[in-house]
Design a protein around this motif. Structure first.
Motif, PDB file in Angstrom:
ATOM      1  N   ALA A   1     -19.802  52.459 -50.473  1.00  0.00           N
ATOM      2  CA  ALA A   1     -19.372  51.964 -51.777  1.00  0.00           C
ATOM      3  C   ALA A   1     -18.920  50.509 -51.702  1.00  0.00           C
ATOM      4  N   ALA A   2     -18.207  50.164 -50.630  1.00  0.00           N
ATOM      5  CA  ALA A   2     -17.710  48.798 -50.481  1.00  0.00           C
ATOM      6  C   ALA A   2     -18.831  47.792 -50.292  1.00  0.00           C
ATOM      7  N   THR A   3     -19.911  48.197 -49.647  1.00  0.00           N
ATOM      8  CA  THR A   3     -21.008  47.265 -49.358  1.00  0.00           C
ATOM      9  C   THR A   3     -22.134  47.321 -50.381  1.00  0.00           C
ATOM     10  N   ARG A   4     -22.310  48.471 -51.036  1.00  0.00           N
ATOM     11  CA  ARG A   4     -23.450  48.635 -51.946  1.00  0.00           C
ATOM     12  C   ARG A   4     -23.062  48.656 -53.417  1.00  0.00           C
ATOM     13  N   LEU A   5     -21.791  48.834 -53.718  1.00  0.00           N
ATOM     14  CA  LEU A   5     -21.330  48.904 -55.105  1.00  0.00           C
ATOM     15  C   LEU A   5     -20.257  47.842 -55.342  1.00  0.00           C
ATOM     16  N   ASN A   6     -20.582  46.617 -55.025  1.00  0.00           N
ATOM     17  CA  ASN A   6     -19.585  45.541 -55.094  1.00  0.00           C
ATOM     18  C   ASN A   6     -19.912  44.456 -56.108  1.00  0.00           C
ATOM     19  N   GLN A   7     -20.993  44.618 -56.892  1.00  0.00           N
ATOM     20  CA  GLN A   7     -21.350  43.626 -57.904  1.00  0.00           C
ATOM     21  C   GLN A   7     -21.784  44.317 -59.196  1.00  0.00           C
TER      22      GLN A   7
ATOM     23  N   ARG B   1     -13.980  40.113 -73.134  1.00  0.00           N
ATOM     24  CA  ARG B   1     -12.790  39.422 -72.618  1.00  0.00           C
ATOM     25  C   ARG B   1     -12.060  40.298 -71.607  1.00  0.00           C
ATOM     26  N   GLN B   2     -11.964  41.581 -71.913  1.00  0.00           N
ATOM     27  CA  GLN B   2     -11.324  42.511 -70.981  1.00  0.00           C
ATOM     28  C   GLN B   2     -12.079  42.564 -69.659  1.00  0.00           C
ATOM     29  N   TRP B   3     -13.411  42.574 -69.730  1.00  0.00           N
ATOM     30  CA  TRP B   3     -14.226  42.632 -68.522  1.00  0.00           C
ATOM     31  C   TRP B   3     -14.075  41.356 -67.694  1.00  0.00           C
ATOM     32  N   GLN B   4     -14.079  40.217 -68.347  1.00  0.00           N
ATOM     33  CA  GLN B   4     -13.913  38.965 -67.620  1.00  0.00           C
ATOM     34  C   GLN B   4     -12.561  38.909 -66.921  1.00  0.00           C
ATOM     35  N   SER B   5     -11.556  39.477 -67.554  1.00  0.00           N
ATOM     36  CA  SER B   5     -10.242  39.551 -66.910  1.00  0.00           C
ATOM     37  C   SER B   5     -10.302  40.423 -65.656  1.00  0.00           C
ATOM     38  N   HIS B   6     -11.016  41.553 -65.755  1.00  0.00           N
ATOM     39  CA  HIS B   6     -11.206  42.427 -64.597  1.00  0.00           C
ATOM     40  C   HIS B   6     -11.927  41.696 -63.473  1.00  0.00           C
ATOM     41  N   GLN B   7     -12.956  40.936 -63.854  1.00  0.00           N
ATOM     42  CA  GLN B   7     -13.736  40.220 -62.863  1.00  0.00           C
ATOM     43  C   GLN B   7     -12.875  39.187 -62.138  1.00  0.00           C
ATOM     44  N   GLY B   8     -12.002  38.527 -62.890  1.00  0.00           N
ATOM     45  CA  GLY B   8     -11.118  37.554 -62.249  1.00  0.00           C
ATOM     46  C   GLY B   8     -10.154  38.203 -61.289  1.00  0.00           C
ATOM     47  N   GLU B   9      -9.652  39.380 -61.626  1.00  0.00           N
ATOM     48  CA  GLU B   9      -8.716  40.086 -60.728  1.00  0.00           C
ATOM     49  C   GLU B   9      -9.420  40.567 -59.471  1.00  0.00           C
ATOM     50  N   SER B  10     -10.692  41.092 -59.618  1.00  0.00           N
ATOM     51  CA  SER B  10     -11.402  41.608 -58.450  1.00  0.00           C
ATOM     52  C   SER B  10     -11.819  40.485 -57.515  1.00  0.00           C
ATOM     53  N   ALA B  11     -12.065  39.279 -58.099  1.00  0.00           N
ATOM     54  CA  ALA B  11     -12.448  38.145 -57.263  1.00  0.00           C
ATOM     55  C   ALA B  11     -11.274  37.664 -56.424  1.00  0.00           C
TER      56      ALA B  11
END
Length: 428
Positions: free
Chosen positions: A395-401, A418-428
């Protein structure tokens, strides 16, 4: 002239035979500007072939109470015949004629083209289909799996018999696989090469390939445009329903890590005991439809969670989907969840081999994907080797994008992005 490989699957049945003929290619090889060409060819192949026009062919098949169809999958064309064993000698030549001598009459091409355009128009009325089309285009772009096998309406309306003829010539040169399951006439294995239609088709047996797919050098059908930085797609519609699809392109079927992904699919989206069903429906009551799509593909297969909900519950639904996605890589499955996923996988495997048609189709699909005949048995034997830590690693290597596709009212979609972009910023 191509080679035809014959696979036989004896099965006790009331004198019924199922035949599946697989031709490599499929909609993933549709040329740009001709997307939908393989499905159009497939539909026209059953509208006259060999010595039979479309009316005579229909009379022959329906008069025997048989079923015959041809359809394009992403990785190949599949011709299916189901008939009484005693009618096999009269009906099976149709399979060869459809490949070697399809009529491709302009009026029949136009009829099938119009039907395909109408089917695409109906799909545009389905928010789930619109969301999946958007996700597919976001992830795969113009390559391979980026469109429905039906094609694109703008491309279809320009297709006619002129474009289909060279495609048909290419298809007949492909190495085909014919699987027959059930009860067949005596002497079929030795005599089929002399039957009408099959006489013009070289015929041989070939050992299964042990070559495993690799993701080191993905084909055009596997390429993704997600690296451009776009991680979300929205399609506003005038409805209160919101459809969310979250996922990414992963691996070819048969890759060493693919089995772990299939166990994760069982854990996430199979049945009422699955994580997504329990979390989104039973615990929070936010979704009336939820699941996970992970088909068998020769290229990098979609791994997509999907949920349908109301506009007022869309934000929480997205939160729960994202939580379910990322926790796969942050913590291993419990032993109880792992055992349940294994049991579901075994049950799914058994359920998919109940009928002669299912057996024959699985045989030809495995060959079409370049996998050995005992691939499923090998997977069952490997189940015990996969523990929670291994699934977490995959999961860490194949489900990371993951990429998000949305369909629903415009104001709700803007908030979700907007909610998704916030999630993306936190995961980055």
């Amino acid at each position: 002239m191509t080679a035809l490989t014959l696979l036989l699957e004896p099965r006790r049945s009331p004198d019924v035979l199922a035949a599946k003929l697989w031709l490599p290619g499929g909609s993933s090889l549709d040329p740009l500007g001709q997307r939908g060409a393989h499905q159009l060819l497939a539909s026209v192949m059953s509208r006259g072939c060999g010595p039979l026009d479309h009316l005579a062919l229909a009379d022959l098949v329906e008069g025997r109470g048989a079923g015959l169809r041809c359809e394009a999958h992403e990785d190949g064309l599949l011709i299916s015949l189901r008939c009484a064993s005693g009618d096999a000698a009269d009906l099976m030549p149709l399979l060869a004629w459809m490949v070697m001598d399809p009529h491709l009459k302009p009026d029949q091409v136009m009829l099938e083209r119009n039907l395909s355009v109408q089917a695409l128009q109906r799909q545009r009325e389905d928010p789930s289909q619109v969301a999946f089309d958007g996700w597919r285009q976001l992830v795969y772009g113009d390559h391979g799996y980026g469109h429905d096998p039906l094609g694109l309406a703008d491309d279809l309306v320009r297709l006619d018999a002129t474009q289909l003829r060279p495609l048909s010539q290419l298809t007949r040169r492909m190495p085909a696989t014919l699987a027959i399951a059930g009860v067949w006439p005596a002497g079929l294995e030795q005599g089929i090469a002399s039957w009408p239609g099959f006489r013009d088709w070289s015929h041989h047996h070939e050992p299964p390939s042990d070559e495993q797919p690799s993701d080191e050098q993905p084909s055009a059908a596997s390429q993704s445009v997600a690296h451009h930085g776009v991680t979300a797609y929205s399609q506003p519609t005038e409805t209160e329903q919101v459809v969310l699809m979250l996922g990414q392109a992963t691996l070819p079927h048969g890759h060493p890590d693919d089995l772990a992904l299939r166990l994760l699919r069982c854990h996430l989206g199979m049945g009422m005991s699955s994580l997504l069903f329990r979390r989104l429906r039973e615990e929070h009551g936010v979704a009336y439809d939820v699941g996970l799509h992970h088909p068998d593909r020769r290229g990098n297969s979609p791994f997509v969670m999907h949920a349908s909900t109301g506009a007022d519950r869309a934000a929480l639904t997205l939160e729960l989907l994202a939580e379910s996605w990322w926790e796969l890589a942050s913590s291993p499955l419990s032993q109880e969840d792992l055992n349940l996923a294994r049991a579901k996988f075994r049950g799914q495997m058994a359920h998919a081999r109940q009928t002669s048609a299912q057996l024959a189709e699985r045989r030809v699909v495995l060959r079409g994907l370049g996998l050995p005949d005992d691939h499923d048995q090998r997977c069952l034997e490997r189940l015990g080797e996969l523990d929670g830590a291994e699934l977490q690693r995959v999961a860490a290597t194949r489900l990371n994008q993951p990429r998000l596709s949305l369909c629903g009212p415009a104001s709700t979609l803007a908030d979700l992005e907007r909610q998704w972009q916030s999630h993306q910023g936190e995961s980055a």
